[in-house]
Design an enzyme around this catalytic site. Sequence first.
Site, mmCIF file in Angstrom:
data_model
loop_
_atom_site.group_PDB
_atom_site.id
_atom_site.type_symbol
_atom_site.label_atom_id
_atom_site.label_comp_id
_atom_site.label_asym_id
_atom_site.label_seq_id
_atom_site.Cartn_x
_atom_site.Cartn_y
_atom_site.Cartn_z
ATOM 1 N N GLU A 249 -33.504 -8.332 -80.508
ATOM 2 C CA GLU A 249 -33.480 -7.679 -79.193
ATOM 3 C C GLU A 249 -32.593 -6.460 -79.356
ATOM 4 O OE1 GLU A 249 -35.159 -8.647 -76.661
ATOM 5 O OE2 GLU A 249 -35.653 -10.711 -77.160
ATOM 6 N N GLU A 384 -29.611 6.272 -76.146
ATOM 7 C CA GLU A 384 -29.151 5.266 -75.191
ATOM 8 C C GLU A 384 -27.710 5.596 -74.789
ATOM 9 O OE1 GLU A 384 -29.762 0.452 -74.969
ATOM 10 O OE2 GLU A 384 -28.997 1.277 -76.822
#
Length: 480
Positions: A249, A384
């Site tokens: 993830e 990000e």
Amino acid sequence: MDQVKQMYINGEWVAAESGETLSVTNPATGETVGAVTFGDNRDAAKAIDAAHAAFASWSRLTARERSKYLYNLYELVRNSRDELAGIISAEMGKPLREAKGEVLGAADNFMWYAEEAKRVYGETIPSSVPNKRIMVLRQPVGVVGAITPWNFPVNMVARKIAPALAAGCTVVLKPAESTPLSAIRLFELIEQAGFPKGVVNLVIGKPEAIGQEFIDNPKLSKIGFTGSTRVGKLLMEGAAKQVKRVSMELGGHAPFIVFDDADLDAAVEGLFESKFRNSGQMCICTNRLYVQEGVADAFTEKLVERLKKAKVGDGRLKDTEIGPLVNERALAKVLEHIDDAKAKGGVLAAGGNRLVEGDYARGFYCEPTLITDVTGDMKIANEETFGPVVPLIRFSDEKEVVKQANDTRYGLAAYVYTRDNARCFQMAEQLEYGIVGINDGSPTQTQAPFGGFKESGIGREGGHFGLDEYLETKFVSFGV
Ligand code: ADP
């Protein structure tokens, strides 16, 4: 300060071979909140040995028996909600209300997989050869090495160990360096739940050394990881050498798209939830906000109003909505993204600064920030940010916004606000993301598959999909 906390290997609380320790600080105040033993590959090897030895008997228990331990743990975690939430908030800064929600989410995982453990069904398949019969078994993959991040320090652990244990795997967990205290408390509850020794182990220490042991040690069959795309790639490369199973993830860069026909108040709340919860430190956080021309001014106004009302502070105070960032490095990255956007023509519609007056000076606080006039060359439009900053980009055409939204190497979460049913379906199908929230700024549930397309990861956590990640499929061919 309390004594140095230890790790949990083969049912014993032990200190690291190295004798090293690490202190844990509260990002709201800079105060030390605890100290832990800090090990390396040697401790990981011991834990893998223990998990390997325990696998033979744990994997042969009936699912109903394994389920009992998970139920015990569910009860214990639920009953320790306030205490665990306090530890989470003290070591990584999130507001208590959110931390309590996280702990309940973790408990829910233990309960859900206690149930799902009993539903690992195989299959029989009609054969095309008259004298053969086909049977399919699902079996646990073996010893699992789990590596978790600091942003959901209890629930990320639960989402890995609950399905792994339900499937019949044994586990070695390495939590993040900044949040070992909540992992230790969870393991005290694991001990109380009565799991046999060696089934679940906790190793705290140097990430590279422990990660390398997970990669090299042939007794470990699978690596489950949540964290940065950079480290995920390193682990995948390493795992390839022995063709170990992986679930990853990784990072995200979520678009949040508001159409002209959206309920703007709901969209503002959804955006607030998806961008500012956990101080913007979630892999499913909005990173790009696309608003259709017709409502861009009205939406901006409402959002600025909401951000001005948002209470920033120590997560342990009752009315705090946005806590500090996890550490100085995280804050520096957020400020760098703001500066870069400003230098390239971005306009600050709200916030934009580190908070430094009074008590804020001790922690790593950033104002909730909205940047308009954003262009594609800004860092914030591509990398990000992992902080409470949102860049707003106007769009006119649906096709164009889908293209822009998909134009990234990430593919974790995307959000759409619209009241047009046909558009809901079109957007759900066209967005190249593992999770799409339609009029929903908080799309996570224990039962649902969570995971990413592209460089956001491989595999899914949650639901029966999450259990599949810890099972091998075995074909048994019977000659009759
Ligand atoms: P972040 O930058 O959000 O902390 P990381 O990917 O660095 O994300 O960290 C997520 C988890 O991965 C943490 O538990 C961390 O200790 C661990 N980690 C970091 N580097 C490595 C590595 N080289 N090998 C294995 N685990 C690592």
